[in-house]
Structure formats: C-alpha cells, structure tokens
Design a protein around this motif. Structure first.
Motif, PDB file in Angstrom:
ATOM      1  N   ASP A   1       0.692  -1.388   0.069  1.00  0.00           N
ATOM      2  CA  ASP A   1       0.065  -0.092   0.012  1.00  0.00           C
ATOM      3  C   ASP A   1       0.960   1.016   0.001  1.00  0.00           C
ATOM      4  OD1 ASP A   1      -2.094   1.958   0.232  1.00  0.00           O
ATOM      5  OD2 ASP A   1      -2.749   1.307   2.097  1.00  0.00           O
ATOM      6  N   PRO A   2       0.787   2.195  -1.126  1.00  0.00           N
ATOM      7  CA  PRO A   2       1.911   3.241  -0.962  1.00  0.00           C
ATOM      8  C   PRO A   2       1.328   4.455  -0.422  1.00  0.00           C
ATOM      9  CG  PRO A   2       0.510   2.911  -3.259  1.00  0.00           C
ATOM     10  CD  PRO A   2       0.034   1.821  -2.265  1.00  0.00           C
ATOM     11  N   ARG A   3       0.095   4.646  -0.052  1.00  0.00           N
ATOM     12  CA  ARG A   3      -0.572   5.959   0.121  1.00  0.00           C
ATOM     13  C   ARG A   3       0.233   6.545   1.309  1.00  0.00           C
ATOM     14  NH1 ARG A   3      -6.605   3.975   1.087  1.00  0.00           N
ATOM     15  NH2 ARG A   3      -5.467   2.113   1.941  1.00  0.00           N
ATOM     16  N   PRO A   4       0.600   5.913   2.405  1.00  0.00           N
ATOM     17  CA  PRO A   4       1.460   6.830   3.433  1.00  0.00           C
ATOM     18  C   PRO A   4       2.671   6.959   2.964  1.00  0.00           C
ATOM     19  CG  PRO A   4       0.526   4.530   4.373  1.00  0.00           C
ATOM     20  CD  PRO A   4       0.359   4.437   2.923  1.00  0.00           C
ATOM     21  N   PHE A   5       3.393   6.481   2.015  1.00  0.00           N
ATOM     22  CA  PHE A   5       4.461   6.938   1.470  1.00  0.00           C
ATOM     23  C   PHE A   5       4.452   8.010   0.485  1.00  0.00           C
ATOM     24  CE2 PHE A   5       4.505   2.550   2.936  1.00  0.00           C
ATOM     25  CZ  PHE A   5       5.914   2.627   3.742  1.00  0.00           C
ATOM     26  N   GLU A   6       3.260   8.204  -0.125  1.00  0.00           N
ATOM     27  CA  GLU A   6       2.833   9.099  -1.103  1.00  0.00           C
ATOM     28  C   GLU A   6       2.812  10.345  -0.315  1.00  0.00           C
ATOM     29  OE1 GLU A   6       0.690   6.417  -4.711  1.00  0.00           O
ATOM     30  OE2 GLU A   6      -0.636   7.672  -3.149  1.00  0.00           O
ATOM     31  N   VAL A   7       1.991  10.247   0.848  1.00  0.00           N
ATOM     32  CA  VAL A   7       1.902  11.370   1.759  1.00  0.00           C
ATOM     33  C   VAL A   7       3.174  12.019   2.277  1.00  0.00           C
ATOM     34  CG1 VAL A   7       0.665  12.167   3.908  1.00  0.00           C
ATOM     35  CG2 VAL A   7      -0.475  10.791   2.377  1.00  0.00           C
ATOM     36  N   ALA A   8       4.123  10.987   2.719  1.00  0.00           N
ATOM     37  CA  ALA A   8       5.253  11.575   3.506  1.00  0.00           C
ATOM     38  C   ALA A   8       6.120  12.119   2.171  1.00  0.00           C
ATOM     39  CB  ALA A   8       5.947  10.305   3.691  1.00  0.00           C
TER      40      ALA A   8
ATOM     41  N   LYS B   1       4.966  14.010  -0.466  1.00  0.00           N
ATOM     42  CA  LYS B   1       4.391  15.327  -0.650  1.00  0.00           C
ATOM     43  C   LYS B   1       4.885  16.171   0.482  1.00  0.00           C
ATOM     44  CE  LYS B   1       0.363  13.715  -3.327  1.00  0.00           C
ATOM     45  NZ  LYS B   1      -1.239  13.699  -3.135  1.00  0.00           N
ATOM     46  N   GLN B   2       4.867  15.705   1.690  1.00  0.00           N
ATOM     47  CA  GLN B   2       5.342  16.812   2.972  1.00  0.00           C
ATOM     48  C   GLN B   2       6.637  17.022   2.756  1.00  0.00           C
ATOM     49  OE1 GLN B   2       4.489  14.072   6.389  1.00  0.00           O
ATOM     50  NE2 GLN B   2       2.329  15.047   6.562  1.00  0.00           N
ATOM     51  N   ALA B   3       7.654  15.846   2.065  1.00  0.00           N
ATOM     52  CA  ALA B   3       9.030  16.357   1.842  1.00  0.00           C
ATOM     53  C   ALA B   3       9.113  17.309   0.829  1.00  0.00           C
ATOM     54  CB  ALA B   3       9.584  14.931   1.678  1.00  0.00           C
ATOM     55  N   GLN B   4       8.231  17.120  -0.176  1.00  0.00           N
ATOM     56  CA  GLN B   4       8.443  17.961  -1.244  1.00  0.00           C
ATOM     57  C   GLN B   4       7.997  19.649  -0.752  1.00  0.00           C
ATOM     58  OE1 GLN B   4       5.917  15.817  -3.962  1.00  0.00           O
ATOM     59  NE2 GLN B   4       7.788  14.913  -5.084  1.00  0.00           N
ATOM     60  N   ALA B   5       6.895  19.640   0.045  1.00  0.00           N
ATOM     61  CA  ALA B   5       6.654  20.954   0.362  1.00  0.00           C
ATOM     62  C   ALA B   5       7.399  21.684   1.448  1.00  0.00           C
ATOM     63  CB  ALA B   5       5.046  20.761   1.183  1.00  0.00           C
ATOM     64  N   ASN B   6       8.141  20.761   2.259  1.00  0.00           N
ATOM     65  CA  ASN B   6       9.177  21.351   3.136  1.00  0.00           C
ATOM     66  C   ASN B   6      10.558  21.772   2.219  1.00  0.00           C
ATOM     67  OD1 ASN B   6      10.514  21.771   5.771  1.00  0.00           O
ATOM     68  ND2 ASN B   6      11.813  20.287   5.007  1.00  0.00           N
ATOM     69  N   LEU B   7      10.667  20.944   0.983  1.00  0.00           N
ATOM     70  CA  LEU B   7      11.776  21.591   0.367  1.00  0.00           C
ATOM     71  C   LEU B   7      11.329  23.025  -0.426  1.00  0.00           C
ATOM     72  CD1 LEU B   7      14.282  21.161  -1.136  1.00  0.00           C
ATOM     73  CD2 LEU B   7      13.188  19.885  -2.996  1.00  0.00           C
ATOM     74  N   GLN B   8      10.252  22.988  -0.789  1.00  0.00           N
ATOM     75  CA  GLN B   8       9.859  24.290  -1.482  1.00  0.00           C
ATOM     76  C   GLN B   8       9.766  25.469  -0.299  1.00  0.00           C
ATOM     77  OE1 GLN B   8       6.072  23.752  -2.956  1.00  0.00           O
ATOM     78  NE2 GLN B   8       6.520  22.662  -4.641  1.00  0.00           N
TER      79      GLN B   8
ATOM     80  N   ASN C   1      14.782  10.509   0.225  1.00  0.00           N
ATOM     81  CA  ASN C   1      14.547   9.329   1.273  1.00  0.00           C
ATOM     82  C   ASN C   1      12.971   9.016   0.902  1.00  0.00           C
ATOM     83  OD1 ASN C   1      15.067   7.480   3.298  1.00  0.00           O
ATOM     84  ND2 ASN C   1      13.662   8.885   4.485  1.00  0.00           N
ATOM     85  N   ALA C   2      12.090   9.888   0.885  1.00  0.00           N
ATOM     86  CA  ALA C   2      10.594   9.533   0.770  1.00  0.00           C
ATOM     87  C   ALA C   2      10.435   8.962  -0.551  1.00  0.00           C
ATOM     88  CB  ALA C   2       9.956  10.914   1.049  1.00  0.00           C
ATOM     89  N   GLN C   3      10.883   9.555  -1.674  1.00  0.00           N
ATOM     90  CA  GLN C   3      10.638   8.804  -3.039  1.00  0.00           C
ATOM     91  C   GLN C   3      11.176   7.324  -2.897  1.00  0.00           C
ATOM     92  OE1 GLN C   3       9.386  10.358  -5.980  1.00  0.00           O
ATOM     93  NE2 GLN C   3       9.351   7.927  -6.014  1.00  0.00           N
ATOM     94  N   LEU C   4      12.482   7.084  -2.113  1.00  0.00           N
ATOM     95  CA  LEU C   4      12.813   5.942  -2.235  1.00  0.00           C
ATOM     96  C   LEU C   4      11.870   5.043  -1.433  1.00  0.00           C
ATOM     97  CD1 LEU C   4      15.370   4.116  -2.829  1.00  0.00           C
ATOM     98  CD2 LEU C   4      16.251   4.885  -0.514  1.00  0.00           C
ATOM     99  N   GLN C   5      11.508   5.354  -0.143  1.00  0.00           N
ATOM    100  CA  GLN C   5      10.568   4.345   0.457  1.00  0.00           C
ATOM    101  C   GLN C   5       9.427   4.196  -0.429  1.00  0.00           C
ATOM    102  OE1 GLN C   5      11.331   3.312   3.752  1.00  0.00           O
ATOM    103  NE2 GLN C   5      13.321   4.065   3.043  1.00  0.00           N
TER     104      GLN C   5
END
Length: 376
Positions: free
Chosen positions: A103-110, A112-119, A172-176
């Motif tokens: 199930d990828p949904r928790p990792f997709e959320v993580a 998005k959070q990492a991408q937002a923090n990067l921005q 890391n989030a993308q790798l997970q």
C-alpha cells in the motif's frame, strides 16, 4: 591239499566278493578316465571379442548435488499491507519484474510533505541570498560592519544546508515509495509464495516473501579424493576441464559443463576436496537438491588396450582372462588392469591388440580346454 580245498570252499563267498569289487573298481576307473578325456576333448561354446587399441579419456567419477547458481530471499524494505501479488508460484521471472505491491498511500503522503518542506526551504534560501547580497552592497559602502555582514552570510549558508537536508528528505521519501513495489533482483524461478494478499509485512523481516533460485546457469558440487588434486590442477592449467552429469539410470543430463571451482582446503576428516562445475541448464534437466553421477575428464591415454570388463575374472593370483589362440584353445592369461571406461577396462599388461578374449562362457573354462566360437 585237502586243507586248501576245504579253506577255499569255506571262504568262497568272500573270495567272490573281492573279485567282483576289483572288477567294478577297474571298470569305474576306466569310465572315469574315459569321461575325463572326453571332457577335455569336447569344445566349450564361448563368445569372444578382440582386444582393441584406442585413445581414451580417463574420467574421475563421483556423486554430486545440484545447487542453484544464485538464491535470493526476497524481503520487504518498508512496512505495510500487501495489496497486490504480480506472479504465480513457480513462475520464471526476469530481473526487474514486479513481484509484490505494498500500500503506497502513506509513503505518497510522506513524499508530498517532504516536497512541500523543500519548497519552503528553497523560498527561505532565496530570501537569505537576497539579504546577503544587500548586506554585501552596504558593506562596500561602509553602511554596515563586517560583523553584521558575517551574520547575514552565515544565515544564508545555514539556509543552503537546510535546502540540502530537505532535498535528502525528498529523495528518501521517494525511495520509500519505490520500495512499495518489490521487484525481482535476478533472473530465476520463484518458489512458494510465503505471504497472502492483505498480510502486513515489516521491513527486513526474518520471514521472506518468496525465494528465487537462478536455475540457468546452475552448478553441481562434488567431492573427490585428495590424491587426484595434482591431476585436476594440471588440467585446469591447460584449459577448460569438461564435466558430464548423469542420472541414476546413467542417462546424460544437460549439455557438458566445465569445472570452475576447486576449494582451497582439503577436508581432514574425509581426505576429500570440494569441486564445482557449472552448466547452462537451458532445458531445466538439472534441479536444485538433485543427486547426480559426475564424470570429470581427468587425463588421456593414447593407444590404450581395451577389453570388455565382463571378460575379466579375479583369482588368488590377481586378475586374469581366457584368450582364444589360433587352434581354438583357451589360454589362461594373467593381466594388470587400469581405469574402467564405461563398460570397458584398460589393460596395462598381459594383452596385445587384436587378441581374442572370452567374454561369455569363461566360467566353464580351464587352461588348455578346446572352445567353439558362438555368437551372443
């Protein structure tokens, strides 16, 4: 005279018995000698084959066991429920084929959070770079002190580090998230599926999801006595060492393989050394765990004298055969044997090429007995 006649009359019965016994014994001895002479002169039917000369390869034989060339226990690197299984038990797979999906949904959320923090960190870096540039201009006009500029510049460098850390979080989030798709690391054949759809799996759990064996190529491991090691090393120095494997019915399996491994230690308990040979196994004739008969081409013998093994008998004086001479008489001949080659044996001493050797009926023979050649 009268006494003699009286004695003869009195003992004539026993005298007759003695005479008859003597006659019977003489007749029996005559019949025995006649039978013996008849047996010696009677030809025994036998089958014979010529000892022939050929160039042969002496094989070292052993019992081996088949092993997969590579074995991989597939495990999950992230935690989550199995939502999809993309293969069947016992299926051939290629490296990169999808096996399981978590199930990828928790990792997709993580992610998005990492991408937002990067921005956010990148935006703060843009402001910090602008502040540093303004502070540098003011420093050149002596409107700010060196200390003030250093503080602004350090803040910009810290923000750059924050951006790098945010980028690492995104990676890391993308790798997970990528780990949610479990792929085959090798070409091979899958075993039983050890989890069911919906099972929760953990990262690097002790229980694998499936075990994949690489069957092509494949290798066979076998042990040989240490006395053959010098000959094996010599063959390896000369080039490839061919190896053939056969099943319990002595049928050749797979195409010819090659020796590729000699262990660096002799087992002190058994006095043997482990060897390994690899095979292409394109037809799946070899299977992990299978026991096979191994033949390794050890050395060549040029112009060897070879006869069928069944012609050889063994007595107190060693090995011997019966040779049929030109007068069709069996001659007892002691021999010295070499290696067995299939159904034949190399003769190192005692026979010449083209001599007729009895292969059937030899158990009825004695030296000098006449024989009659028959077909099998």
């Amino acid at each position: 005279m009268n006494k003699i006649l009286m004695f003869c009359k009195k003992h004539k019965f026993w005298l007759a018995v003695v005479i008859v016994a003597a006659l019977v014994a003489g007749w029996g001895l005559t019949q025995f000698n006649a039978s013996k002479n008849q047996q010696a002169n009677q030809a025994v039917p036998v089958t014979a084959e010529k000892a022939h000369q050929e160039n042969v390869t002496v094989d070292l034989t052993a019992v081996g066991k088949v092993y997969p060339y590579t074995t991989v226990s597939v495990r999950s690197q992230v935690e989550g429920p199995i939502v999809k299984i993309d293969f069947q038990r016992g299926q051939d797979v290629k490296a990169g084929d999808v096996l399981f999906s978590i199930d990828p949904r928790p990792f997709e959320v993580a992610l998005k959070q990492a991408q937002a923090n990067l921005q956010r960190e990148q935006a703060l870096l843009t402001d910090a770079e602008a502040d540093a540039q303004r502070s540098k201009t003011l420093l050149e006009k002596h409107y700010v002190s060196e200390e003030n500029y250093s503080q602004v510049y350090s803040a910009m460098l810290a923000q750059e580090a924050g951006v790098h850390a945010a980028e690492a979080d995104v990676e890391n989030a993308q790798l997970q998230l990528d780990y949610c798709t479990i792929r085959s690391p090798i070409d091979g054949r899958t075993g039983d599926i050890l989890v069911n759809l919906g099972n929760l799996v953990k990262a690097n759990d002790t229980q694998p999801l499936v075990i994949i064996n690489q069957l092509s190529p494949i290798f066979v491991s076998f042990d040989v006595p240490e006395k053959f090691l010098p000959g094996i090393n010599k063959r390896l120095a000369e080039g490839k060492v061919p190896v053939t494997v056969k099943d319990v019915n002595n049928e050749v399996l797979s195409e010819q393989g090659n020796l590729f491994f000699v262990d660096n230690t002799i087992d002190p308990l058994t006095g043997t050394i482990e060897l390994k040979a690899n095979f292409a196994n394109e037809k799946d004739e070899l299977w992990p765990g299978q026991f096979v008969n191994v033949e390794l081409g050890l050395y060549n013998v040029d112009k060897a004298i070879v006869i069928p093994t069944r012609a050889i008998q063994h007595g107190q004086k060693g090995s011997y055969v019966f040779v049929v001479n030109a007068a069709d008489v069996a001659e007892y001949r002691t021999i010295e044997t070499g290696e067995a080659i299939g159904n034949n044996t190399i003769i190192t001493k005692g026979l010449d090429a083209d001599e007729l050797v009895v292969v059937n009926g030899q158990f009825r023979l004695i030296d000098g007995m006449a024989v009659k050649m028959t077909a099998e």
